[in-house]
Design an enzyme around this catalytic site. Structure first.
Site, PDB file in Angstrom:
ATOM      1  N   ASP A   1       0.747  -1.241  -0.042  1.00  0.00           N
ATOM      2  CA  ASP A   1      -0.103  -0.069  -0.142  1.00  0.00           C
ATOM      3  C   ASP A   1       1.075   1.373  -0.016  1.00  0.00           C
ATOM      4  O   ASP A   1       1.451   1.479   1.036  1.00  0.00           O
ATOM      5  CB  ASP A   1      -0.872  -0.079   1.221  1.00  0.00           C
ATOM      6  CG  ASP A   1      -1.955   1.138   1.263  1.00  0.00           C
ATOM      7  OD1 ASP A   1      -1.682   2.025   0.443  1.00  0.00           O
ATOM      8  OD2 ASP A   1      -2.905   0.664   2.010  1.00  0.00           O
ATOM      9  N   HIS A   2       0.932   2.009  -1.113  1.00  0.00           N
ATOM     10  CA  HIS A   2       1.681   3.128  -1.161  1.00  0.00           C
ATOM     11  C   HIS A   2       1.468   4.191  -0.247  1.00  0.00           C
ATOM     12  O   HIS A   2       2.254   5.421  -0.343  1.00  0.00           O
ATOM     13  CB  HIS A   2       1.717   3.480  -2.858  1.00  0.00           C
ATOM     14  CG  HIS A   2       3.192   3.983  -3.180  1.00  0.00           C
ATOM     15  ND1 HIS A   2       4.275   4.524  -2.447  1.00  0.00           N
ATOM     16  CD2 HIS A   2       3.886   3.648  -4.460  1.00  0.00           C
ATOM     17  CE1 HIS A   2       5.264   4.433  -2.966  1.00  0.00           C
ATOM     18  NE2 HIS A   2       5.297   4.203  -4.051  1.00  0.00           N
ATOM     19  N   ARG A   3       0.236   4.292   0.241  1.00  0.00           N
ATOM     20  CA  ARG A   3      -0.128   5.244   1.205  1.00  0.00           C
ATOM     21  C   ARG A   3       0.784   5.076   2.679  1.00  0.00           C
ATOM     22  O   ARG A   3       0.976   6.026   3.361  1.00  0.00           O
ATOM     23  CB  ARG A   3      -1.594   5.364   1.626  1.00  0.00           C
ATOM     24  CG  ARG A   3      -2.584   5.469   0.519  1.00  0.00           C
ATOM     25  CD  ARG A   3      -3.909   5.394   0.782  1.00  0.00           C
ATOM     26  NE  ARG A   3      -4.167   3.840   1.315  1.00  0.00           N
ATOM     27  CZ  ARG A   3      -5.289   3.482   1.938  1.00  0.00           C
ATOM     28  NH1 ARG A   3      -6.372   4.193   1.808  1.00  0.00           N
ATOM     29  NH2 ARG A   3      -5.538   2.223   2.044  1.00  0.00           N
TER      30      ARG A   3
END
Length: 527
Positions: free
Chosen positions: A490-492
């Protein structure tokens, strides 16, 4: 003196709102004992045996096999001894009216429902209640709809769901008492496999028994049965439908195919599919229509939620795992393995647990808050999810506190986890609460892929097939055991650098498992 007691579908835990009836173990008129299993139901997560909350006689069944039932909807009506039924409450006026004389051991939540909140089944099948239905494994979430639904004909409910009221529909076989059509288990299994609604097939056997031939006649793959000349009797048994379900009012409706009967599943009717369907029909190959329910329904919702909520990124690394493979060979007969079957998956899982403390972002989760802000939750324990392909669909049960298990214990836990999942007996609590997962696509001979995150997790590792390949080793080309690792995150929550460094550390440990000796009290591995 007897009284009617209606048993509604309880919340089976984890706030599940519906279940599918897989099989009934009783029929109308059967005598049942307290705690006797009356049905097997499938939630979005597991198969569950449903015990009877009463001792008495089954008056009627309100759902069919394969039917989806919402929490709070009626399942069974029982005839019970009125004295026994009111023994714990003194009759309809008591706060415990309708509760069985002895609460089933298999339904512990009913005890809390009676003793703690006064919730109980109604004194009669028609009496309403505004309280939540007790569940089987703890209260969980309140269902959106509580109280006893209004009693209405079971068939009318089904028809309301599938056909607009202004459309004509073919005559159907109805069961007033709720008892399922007469057939044998193998015939019902065949009907389910072929997509045939067995309640819409008239039986040609003795006393209306539905036979294998009746089911096969409902699908085009058995054309010699479906197209055989029909006498006057068979024509009345299998009338052609006047309209196809879902056809707009006033439009010309397609006549029924000669090799289909009303019990057969409707062909695809989506826009753009007509030409393909027509070609299939001309070739005698009607498409199979598979209802989306149970595990498949849950998986589809979870994957859509994950793909369109968490921005995915994936990195890949191919490593030489020859030394790990040699270690596994030695461990097959070594006493330190304690008889456990240690596989590449187990070794990768153990390596992941050793590497994670250096990369806490990978064992985290993004959480949106009610005020519009968000936070990142970093887990201190590793609840390791393992993707398991089953006959019912994909499930991802987890091993709790995997970081606390040594290699043999983790290998044994993975074996037990996959066996239980494939048997459909994973408990609901094991299907939620994971913190990071592994999907082993290598068992299918696949080298790599781009795994989709399990909702609520920040990373998932894809383990490819171990292959013997030419590889550079000590300045020379040699045949080595090589595997490709895929890491989606999850790039967040995880930056590209964090994901890459985690995968590099994991690959280094698999390339040289002796590096595990460098792990200290924080279980860190230095590449």
């Amino acid at each position: 003196m007897t009284a009617l007691r209606e048993f509604r579908l309880p919340d089976l835990g984890e706030g599940l709102t519906e279940s599918d009836i897989v099989s009934w173990h009783v029929h109308a008129g059967d005598h049942v004992e307290l705690n006797q299993v009356i049905a097997e139901v499938e939630t979005a997560k597991a198969l569950v045996d449903l015990p009877s909350p009463y001792a008495g006689v089954v008056a009627s069944l309100h759902a069919e096999e394969g039917q989806t039932v919402s929490v709070g909807e009626p399942l069974v009506t029982f005839e019970v001894d009125d004295g026994a039924a009111t023994a714990s409450g003194g009759g309809p006026e008591g706060s415990s009216a309708g509760v069985p004389a002895r609460v089933p051991d298999a339904v512990p939540a009913l005890v809390g429902a009676v003793a703690g909140s006064g919730v109980a089944p109604a004194a009669t099948a028609a009496e309403p209640t505004d309280e939540p239905e007790p569940n089987l494994v703890g209260y969980g979430a309140r269902p959106d709809r509580v109280g006893r639904p209004a009693r209405r004909p079971r068939r009318a409910v089904t028809e309301t769901q599938v056909s607009p009221p202004d459309l004509a529909e073919a005559p159907r076989r109805t069961t007033v008492t709720g008892e399922r059509p007469r057939s044998t288990p193998p015939v019902r299994a065949l009907a389910k496999k072929l997509g045939v609604r067995i309640d819409r097939v008239e039986g040609s056997g003795r006393d209306g028994l539905i036979t294998r031939e009746d089911v096969l006649a409902a699908v085009s793959c058995h054309r010699d049965v479906a197209r055989r000349p029909r006498d006057e009797h068979s024509a009345s048994v299998h009338p052609a439908p006047a309209a196809g379900p879902g056809a707009p009012s006033g439009e010309k409706r397609e006549p029924a195919l000669p090799d289909r009967v009303p019990g057969a599943t409707s062909p695809l009717s989506a826009p753009g599919a007509a030409a393909g369907v027509a070609a299939d029909r001309a070739a005698g190959l009607d498409p199979e229509v598979v209802p989306v329910r149970g595990v498949r329904k849950h998986t589809a919702a979870a994957m859509v939620a994950s793909a369109f909520t968490a921005p995915h990124a994936t990195v890949f690394l191919t490593v030489d795992v020859t030394r790990s493979v040699e270690l596994l060979e030695r461990l097959r007969t070594h006493r330190l393995a304690r008889g456990a079957r240690i596989t590449v998956l187990a070794l990768a899982a153990r390596a992941l647990c050793l590497v994670l403390p250096r990369h806490p972002a990978l064992n985290s989760a993004w959480r949106d808050l009610p005020d519009g802000s968000a936070e990142i939750v970093r887990h201190r324990r590793v609840h390791l999810g393992i993707a398991v392909a089953t006959d019912r669909g994909l499930v991802v049960p987890h091993v709790p506190d995997a970081q606390a298990l040594d290699l043999p214990d983790l290998a044994a836990a993975l074996t037990d986890l996959t066996t239980t999942a494939r048997d459909g007996r994973t408990t609901p609590e094991r299907l939620t609460g994971g913190t990071i997962s592994i999907t082993n696509v290598g068992v299918f001979g696949v080298d790599a892929g781009t795994p989709i995150l399990v909702p609520g997790e920040a990373a998932i590792l894809g383990l490819g097939a171990v292959r013997r390949r030419p590889w550079e080793h000590d300045g020379e080309v040699a045949l080595r055991d090589v595997v490709t690792l895929s890491l989606s995150f999850d790039h967040r929550v995880v930056d590209g650098e964090q994901g890459a460094r985690f995968l590099a550390d994991l690959g280094a440990l698999l390339e040289d498992p002796a590096l595990a000796l460098l792990a200290g009290s924080r279980q860190e591995v230095v590449a």
